[in-house]
Design an enzyme around this catalytic site. Structure first.
Site, short mmCIF file in Angstrom:
data_model
loop_
_atom_site.label_atom_id
_atom_site.label_comp_id
_atom_site.label_asym_id
_atom_site.label_seq_id
_atom_site.Cartn_x
_atom_site.Cartn_y
_atom_site.Cartn_z
N HIS A 99 0.73 -1.32 0.00
CA HIS A 99 -0.05 -0.15 0.06
C HIS A 99 0.90 1.24 0.00
CE1 HIS A 99 -4.34 1.08 1.16
NE2 HIS A 99 -3.99 1.36 -0.06
N ASP A 122 -9.35 -0.03 4.75
CA ASP A 122 -8.31 -0.63 5.30
C ASP A 122 -8.36 -0.88 6.95
OD1 ASP A 122 -5.47 -1.15 5.90
OD2 ASP A 122 -4.77 0.48 4.53
N HIS A 124 -5.78 -0.24 8.73
CA HIS A 124 -4.87 0.68 9.20
C HIS A 124 -4.96 2.04 8.60
CE1 HIS A 124 -3.30 -3.35 9.01
NE2 HIS A 124 -2.57 -3.08 10.27
N ASP A 126 -2.54 4.30 7.77
CA ASP A 126 -1.49 4.53 6.68
C ASP A 126 -1.17 5.93 6.49
OD1 ASP A 126 -1.64 1.80 6.58
OD2 ASP A 126 -2.26 1.95 4.19
N HIS A 139 5.00 1.20 3.68
CA HIS A 139 3.08 0.96 3.58
C HIS A 139 2.27 1.68 4.49
CE1 HIS A 139 2.63 -3.18 5.71
NE2 HIS A 139 3.15 -2.45 6.23
N ASP A 230 -7.13 -1.93 0.65
CA ASP A 230 -6.44 -2.67 1.14
C ASP A 230 -7.03 -3.93 1.64
OD1 ASP A 230 -4.69 -4.25 2.82
OD2 ASP A 230 -3.55 -2.44 3.24
N ASP A 232 -6.74 -6.08 3.79
CA ASP A 232 -6.40 -6.16 4.97
C ASP A 232 -7.75 -5.66 5.99
OD1 ASP A 232 -5.71 -3.73 6.00
OD2 ASP A 232 -3.54 -4.87 6.16
N GLU A 275 -2.40 -5.21 -1.47
CA GLU A 275 -1.80 -6.01 -0.33
C GLU A 275 -2.55 -7.49 -0.53
OE1 GLU A 275 0.65 -5.38 1.88
OE2 GLU A 275 0.55 -3.09 1.94
#
Length: 320
Positions: A99, A122, A124, A126, A139, A230, A232, A275
Protein backbone atom coordinates in the site's frame (compact mmCIF):
# COMPACT_ATOMS: atom_id res chain seq x y z
CA UNK A 1 -17.28 10.01 -14.46
CA UNK A 2 -18.42 6.46 -15.08
CA UNK A 3 -17.19 5.06 -18.38
CA UNK A 4 -17.14 1.57 -19.81
CA UNK A 5 -13.39 1.69 -20.36
CA UNK A 6 -10.87 0.35 -17.85
CA UNK A 7 -7.07 0.63 -17.88
CA UNK A 8 -5.24 -1.91 -15.73
CA UNK A 9 -1.75 -1.26 -14.36
CA UNK A 10 0.11 -4.04 -12.55
CA UNK A 11 2.36 -2.84 -9.73
CA UNK A 12 4.34 -5.87 -8.47
CA UNK A 13 6.14 -4.11 -5.64
CA UNK A 14 6.94 -5.15 -2.08
CA UNK A 15 9.63 -2.80 -0.71
CA UNK A 16 7.22 -0.66 1.32
CA UNK A 17 7.08 -3.47 3.88
CA UNK A 18 9.22 -6.45 4.95
CA UNK A 19 7.22 -9.47 3.71
CA UNK A 20 7.94 -10.91 0.29
CA UNK A 21 5.19 -12.28 -1.93
CA UNK A 22 2.95 -9.22 -2.28
CA UNK A 23 4.69 -8.54 -5.60
CA UNK A 24 2.84 -11.63 -6.87
CA UNK A 25 -0.53 -9.94 -6.33
CA UNK A 26 -1.06 -8.61 -9.88
CA UNK A 27 -0.32 -11.91 -11.62
CA UNK A 28 -2.41 -13.92 -9.17
CA UNK A 29 -5.41 -11.68 -9.89
CA UNK A 30 -4.90 -11.91 -13.65
CA UNK A 31 -4.44 -15.70 -13.58
CA UNK A 32 -7.70 -16.05 -11.67
CA UNK A 33 -9.54 -14.45 -14.60
CA UNK A 34 -9.97 -10.85 -13.51
CA UNK A 35 -9.65 -9.37 -17.00
CA UNK A 36 -12.05 -11.84 -18.61
CA UNK A 37 -14.57 -11.25 -15.84
CA UNK A 38 -14.39 -7.47 -16.33
CA UNK A 39 -14.87 -7.96 -20.07
CA UNK A 40 -17.95 -10.09 -19.35
CA UNK A 41 -19.42 -6.96 -17.72
CA UNK A 42 -19.17 -5.35 -21.19
CA UNK A 43 -16.13 -3.21 -20.42
CA UNK A 44 -13.42 -2.27 -22.90
CA UNK A 45 -10.41 -3.42 -20.86
CA UNK A 46 -6.87 -2.39 -21.74
CA UNK A 47 -4.16 -4.13 -19.73
CA UNK A 48 -1.07 -1.92 -19.67
CA UNK A 49 0.92 -4.80 -18.16
CA UNK A 50 3.19 -4.74 -15.14
CA UNK A 51 5.51 -1.87 -14.37
CA UNK A 52 9.13 -2.81 -13.77
CA UNK A 53 10.52 -1.45 -10.52
CA UNK A 54 14.30 -1.32 -10.13
CA UNK A 55 15.98 -1.58 -6.75
CA UNK A 56 18.07 1.47 -5.91
CA UNK A 57 21.55 0.30 -4.85
CA UNK A 58 22.79 1.37 -1.42
CA UNK A 59 19.31 2.55 -0.42
CA UNK A 60 20.24 3.47 3.14
CA UNK A 61 17.42 4.13 5.64
CA UNK A 62 16.41 7.73 6.18
CA UNK A 63 16.07 8.01 9.96
CA UNK A 64 14.10 4.78 10.49
CA UNK A 65 12.38 4.88 7.07
CA UNK A 66 13.30 1.78 5.06
CA UNK A 67 14.02 1.66 1.30
CA UNK A 68 13.06 5.33 0.80
CA UNK A 69 14.62 5.83 -2.64
CA UNK A 70 13.34 2.51 -4.00
CA UNK A 71 9.81 3.22 -2.79
CA UNK A 72 9.88 6.86 -3.92
CA UNK A 73 11.13 5.99 -7.40
CA UNK A 74 8.53 3.21 -7.79
CA UNK A 75 5.76 5.60 -6.83
CA UNK A 76 6.91 8.23 -9.31
CA UNK A 77 6.83 5.64 -12.09
CA UNK A 78 3.37 4.49 -11.02
CA UNK A 79 2.06 8.07 -10.80
CA UNK A 80 3.06 8.65 -14.43
CA UNK A 81 1.38 5.40 -15.51
CA UNK A 82 -1.88 6.25 -13.69
CA UNK A 83 -1.92 9.76 -15.17
CA UNK A 84 -1.54 8.23 -18.64
CA UNK A 85 -4.50 5.90 -18.09
CA UNK A 86 -6.65 8.80 -16.88
CA UNK A 87 -5.63 11.00 -19.83
CA UNK A 88 -6.84 8.18 -22.08
CA UNK A 89 -10.31 8.47 -20.52
CA UNK A 90 -10.26 5.13 -18.72
CA UNK A 91 -11.11 4.23 -15.15
CA UNK A 92 -7.75 3.21 -13.71
CA UNK A 93 -7.43 -0.11 -11.88
CA UNK A 94 -4.07 -0.62 -10.14
CA UNK A 95 -3.23 -4.13 -8.94
CA UNK A 96 -0.73 -4.04 -6.07
CA UNK A 97 1.68 -4.51 -4.56
CA UNK A 98 1.93 -3.07 -1.10
CA UNK A 99 0.00 0.00 0.00
CA UNK A 100 2.98 2.36 -0.10
CA UNK A 101 2.04 2.56 -3.79
CA UNK A 102 -0.95 4.77 -2.98
CA UNK A 103 1.41 7.76 -3.02
CA UNK A 104 1.78 7.08 -6.73
CA UNK A 105 -1.78 6.06 -7.57
CA UNK A 106 -3.39 9.09 -5.93
CA UNK A 107 -0.71 11.55 -7.10
CA UNK A 108 -1.07 10.32 -10.68
CA UNK A 109 -4.86 10.50 -10.52
CA UNK A 110 -4.67 14.02 -9.07
CA UNK A 111 -2.47 15.19 -11.94
CA UNK A 112 -5.48 14.73 -14.23
CA UNK A 113 -8.32 15.22 -11.71
CA UNK A 114 -7.04 17.58 -8.98
CA UNK A 115 -10.52 17.76 -7.42
CA UNK A 116 -10.61 14.04 -6.56
CA UNK A 117 -11.62 12.56 -3.20
CA UNK A 118 -10.55 9.27 -1.61
CA UNK A 119 -12.34 6.38 0.09
CA UNK A 120 -9.68 4.36 1.94
CA UNK A 121 -10.75 0.85 3.02
CA UNK A 122 -8.17 -0.58 5.42
CA UNK A 123 -7.52 -1.96 8.89
CA UNK A 124 -4.81 0.71 9.17
CA UNK A 125 -4.88 4.45 8.53
CA UNK A 126 -1.42 4.48 6.85
CA UNK A 127 -0.94 8.11 7.90
CA UNK A 128 2.19 7.80 10.03
CA UNK A 129 4.83 10.38 9.20
CA UNK A 130 8.51 9.37 9.17
CA UNK A 131 8.67 10.88 12.68
CA UNK A 132 5.72 8.90 14.12
CA UNK A 133 6.17 5.53 12.39
CA UNK A 134 7.18 2.81 14.88
CA UNK A 135 8.38 0.45 12.13
CA UNK A 136 9.73 2.74 9.39
CA UNK A 137 7.81 0.70 6.80
CA UNK A 138 6.51 3.04 4.09
CA UNK A 139 3.30 1.07 3.51
CA UNK A 140 2.16 2.57 6.80
CA UNK A 141 2.91 6.15 5.68
CA UNK A 142 1.50 6.89 2.18
CA UNK A 143 -1.31 9.21 3.24
CA UNK A 144 1.04 11.51 5.15
CA UNK A 145 2.84 12.36 1.89
CA UNK A 146 -0.49 13.29 0.23
CA UNK A 147 -2.16 15.51 2.87
CA UNK A 148 -1.56 19.25 2.45
CA UNK A 149 -2.06 19.97 6.16
CA UNK A 150 0.87 17.65 7.01
CA UNK A 151 3.35 19.31 4.66
CA UNK A 152 5.14 21.12 7.52
CA UNK A 153 5.37 17.88 9.54
CA UNK A 154 7.15 15.96 6.77
CA UNK A 155 10.94 15.75 6.40
CA UNK A 156 12.55 15.69 2.98
CA UNK A 157 12.60 11.94 2.43
CA UNK A 158 15.05 10.93 -0.33
CA UNK A 159 13.16 9.61 -3.35
CA UNK A 160 10.03 11.65 -2.66
CA UNK A 161 11.07 15.13 -3.82
CA UNK A 162 8.67 14.78 -6.80
CA UNK A 163 5.60 14.46 -4.53
CA UNK A 164 3.28 17.43 -4.10
CA UNK A 165 0.52 16.95 -1.50
CA UNK A 166 -2.77 16.79 -3.41
CA UNK A 167 -5.42 16.07 -0.74
CA UNK A 168 -6.91 18.22 1.97
CA UNK A 169 -7.85 16.53 5.24
CA UNK A 170 -11.53 16.81 4.26
CA UNK A 171 -10.97 14.92 0.97
CA UNK A 172 -10.54 11.44 2.47
CA UNK A 173 -12.75 9.04 4.44
CA UNK A 174 -11.46 5.84 6.05
CA UNK A 175 -13.60 2.72 6.51
CA UNK A 176 -12.67 -0.37 8.52
CA UNK A 177 -9.95 0.98 10.86
CA UNK A 178 -9.03 -1.14 13.87
CA UNK A 179 -5.24 -0.97 14.24
CA UNK A 180 -4.08 2.65 14.55
CA UNK A 181 -0.77 3.82 16.02
CA UNK A 182 -0.84 6.60 18.65
CA UNK A 183 0.76 9.14 16.29
CA UNK A 184 -1.79 8.33 13.61
CA UNK A 185 -4.68 8.74 16.04
CA UNK A 186 -3.34 12.15 17.00
CA UNK A 187 -3.11 13.17 13.31
CA UNK A 188 -6.63 11.95 12.51
CA UNK A 189 -8.12 13.82 15.48
CA UNK A 190 -6.03 16.99 15.08
CA UNK A 191 -6.87 17.35 11.38
CA UNK A 192 -10.50 16.27 11.81
CA UNK A 193 -10.16 13.51 9.21
CA UNK A 194 -13.37 11.51 8.87
CA UNK A 195 -13.00 7.84 9.67
CA UNK A 196 -15.22 4.89 10.48
CA UNK A 197 -13.47 2.39 12.71
CA UNK A 198 -14.99 -1.07 13.04
CA UNK A 199 -16.71 0.21 16.18
CA UNK A 200 -18.55 2.82 14.08
CA UNK A 201 -19.34 0.23 11.42
CA UNK A 202 -20.83 -2.02 14.12
CA UNK A 203 -22.73 0.83 15.74
CA UNK A 204 -24.12 2.54 12.62
CA UNK A 205 -24.28 -0.31 10.11
CA UNK A 206 -22.64 -0.22 6.70
CA UNK A 207 -25.65 1.40 4.99
CA UNK A 208 -25.41 4.50 7.19
CA UNK A 209 -21.62 4.54 6.94
CA UNK A 210 -21.81 4.67 3.15
CA UNK A 211 -24.66 7.22 3.13
CA UNK A 212 -22.62 9.52 5.39
CA UNK A 213 -19.37 8.92 3.46
CA UNK A 214 -20.86 9.77 0.08
CA UNK A 215 -22.83 12.72 1.41
CA UNK A 216 -19.62 14.07 3.01
CA UNK A 217 -17.39 13.60 -0.05
CA UNK A 218 -19.69 14.14 -3.03
CA UNK A 219 -23.02 15.29 -1.59
CA UNK A 220 -22.54 18.95 -2.48
CA UNK A 221 -20.05 18.72 -5.35
CA UNK A 222 -19.82 15.83 -7.78
CA UNK A 223 -16.18 14.89 -8.27
CA UNK A 224 -14.00 11.88 -9.10
CA UNK A 225 -13.73 9.20 -6.41
CA UNK A 226 -10.55 7.20 -5.84
CA UNK A 227 -11.05 3.91 -3.97
CA UNK A 228 -7.87 2.67 -2.28
CA UNK A 229 -8.73 -0.83 -1.06
CA UNK A 230 -6.35 -2.77 1.17
CA UNK A 231 -7.63 -6.34 1.44
CA UNK A 232 -6.70 -6.35 5.14
CA UNK A 233 -9.65 -3.99 5.61
CA UNK A 234 -11.73 -7.14 5.30
CA UNK A 235 -11.74 -9.77 8.03
CA UNK A 236 -8.95 -12.38 7.79
CA UNK A 237 -11.65 -15.04 7.48
CA UNK A 238 -12.16 -13.87 3.88
CA UNK A 239 -8.71 -12.41 3.07
CA UNK A 240 -6.19 -14.42 5.12
CA UNK A 241 -3.33 -14.10 2.60
CA UNK A 242 -2.16 -10.57 3.34
CA UNK A 243 0.82 -9.10 5.16
CA UNK A 244 -0.78 -7.53 8.24
CA UNK A 245 -4.15 -9.20 8.93
CA UNK A 246 -6.17 -7.84 11.86
CA UNK A 247 -9.13 -9.78 13.31
CA UNK A 248 -12.57 -8.20 13.52
CA UNK A 249 -12.67 -6.65 10.07
CA UNK A 250 -15.30 -5.90 7.47
CA UNK A 251 -17.36 -8.86 6.35
CA UNK A 252 -17.48 -10.00 2.74
CA UNK A 253 -20.97 -8.52 2.52
CA UNK A 254 -19.89 -5.17 3.97
CA UNK A 255 -17.04 -5.01 1.46
CA UNK A 256 -19.46 -5.77 -1.36
CA UNK A 257 -21.85 -3.07 -0.18
CA UNK A 258 -19.08 -0.43 -0.03
CA UNK A 259 -17.97 -1.19 -3.58
CA UNK A 260 -21.53 -1.43 -4.93
CA UNK A 261 -22.41 1.97 -3.51
CA UNK A 262 -19.27 3.55 -4.93
CA UNK A 263 -20.10 2.15 -8.36
CA UNK A 264 -23.66 3.45 -8.14
CA UNK A 265 -22.42 7.04 -7.77
CA UNK A 266 -21.12 6.96 -11.36
CA UNK A 267 -18.09 8.90 -10.08
CA UNK A 268 -15.61 6.10 -9.36
CA UNK A 269 -12.54 7.11 -11.35
CA UNK A 270 -9.73 4.91 -10.00
CA UNK A 271 -9.43 1.76 -7.88
CA UNK A 272 -6.37 0.39 -6.05
CA UNK A 273 -6.57 -3.30 -5.06
CA UNK A 274 -3.67 -3.71 -2.65
CA UNK A 275 -1.82 -6.11 -0.34
CA UNK A 276 -2.93 -9.43 -1.87
CA UNK A 277 -0.04 -11.71 -0.88
CA UNK A 278 -0.56 -15.32 -2.01
CA UNK A 279 2.56 -16.41 -0.08
CA UNK A 280 0.97 -15.43 3.24
CA UNK A 281 -1.79 -18.01 2.93
CA UNK A 282 -1.18 -21.00 5.20
CA UNK A 283 -2.68 -23.21 2.47
CA UNK A 284 -3.39 -22.93 -1.25
CA UNK A 285 -7.06 -22.57 -0.34
CA UNK A 286 -6.33 -19.50 1.79
CA UNK A 287 -4.38 -17.90 -1.05
CA UNK A 288 -7.16 -18.69 -3.54
CA UNK A 289 -9.84 -17.36 -1.15
CA UNK A 290 -7.98 -14.06 -0.81
CA UNK A 291 -7.50 -13.67 -4.56
CA UNK A 292 -11.13 -14.54 -5.28
CA UNK A 293 -12.38 -12.11 -2.63
CA UNK A 294 -10.22 -9.33 -4.09
CA UNK A 295 -11.62 -10.09 -7.54
CA UNK A 296 -15.18 -10.03 -6.20
CA UNK A 297 -14.59 -6.59 -4.61
CA UNK A 298 -13.07 -5.32 -7.86
CA UNK A 299 -15.93 -6.60 -10.02
CA UNK A 300 -18.43 -5.08 -7.61
CA UNK A 301 -16.67 -1.71 -8.00
CA UNK A 302 -17.40 -1.98 -11.70
CA UNK A 303 -21.06 -2.87 -11.39
CA UNK A 304 -21.18 -6.63 -10.98
CA UNK A 305 -24.56 -7.11 -9.30
CA UNK A 306 -25.02 -9.63 -6.51
CA UNK A 307 -28.35 -10.62 -8.03
CA UNK A 308 -26.35 -11.75 -11.05
CA UNK A 309 -27.92 -9.45 -13.66
CA UNK A 310 -25.37 -7.98 -16.07
CA UNK A 311 -27.48 -7.15 -19.09
CA UNK A 312 -30.81 -5.44 -19.59
CA UNK A 313 -31.18 -6.99 -23.04
CA UNK A 314 -32.85 -10.14 -21.78
CA UNK A 315 -36.50 -10.63 -22.70
CA UNK A 316 -38.92 -13.22 -21.39
CA UNK A 317 -39.26 -15.98 -24.00
CA UNK A 318 -42.71 -16.50 -25.50
CA UNK A 319 -44.27 -19.96 -25.24
CA UNK A 320 -43.83 -22.03 -28.41
Amino acid sequence: MSCKKIGIVGAPFSKGQPRGGVEQGPESLRKAGLIEKLESLEYDVKDYGNLHFADVPNDEPFQNVKNPRTVGQANEKLANAVAEVKKNGRTCLVLGGDHSLAVGTISGHAKVHPDLCVVWVDAHSDINTPYTSPSGNLHGQPVSFLIKELKDKMPKVPGFSWVTPCLSAKDIVYIGLRDIDPGEHCILKTLGIKFYSMREVDKLGIVKVMDETLNYLVGKTKRPIHLSFDVDGLDPSVTPATGTPVPGGLTYREGMYITEELHKTGMLSAVDMMEVNPCRGKTEDEAALTVNTAIAMTLSSFGNAREGVHSSNYTIPNPK
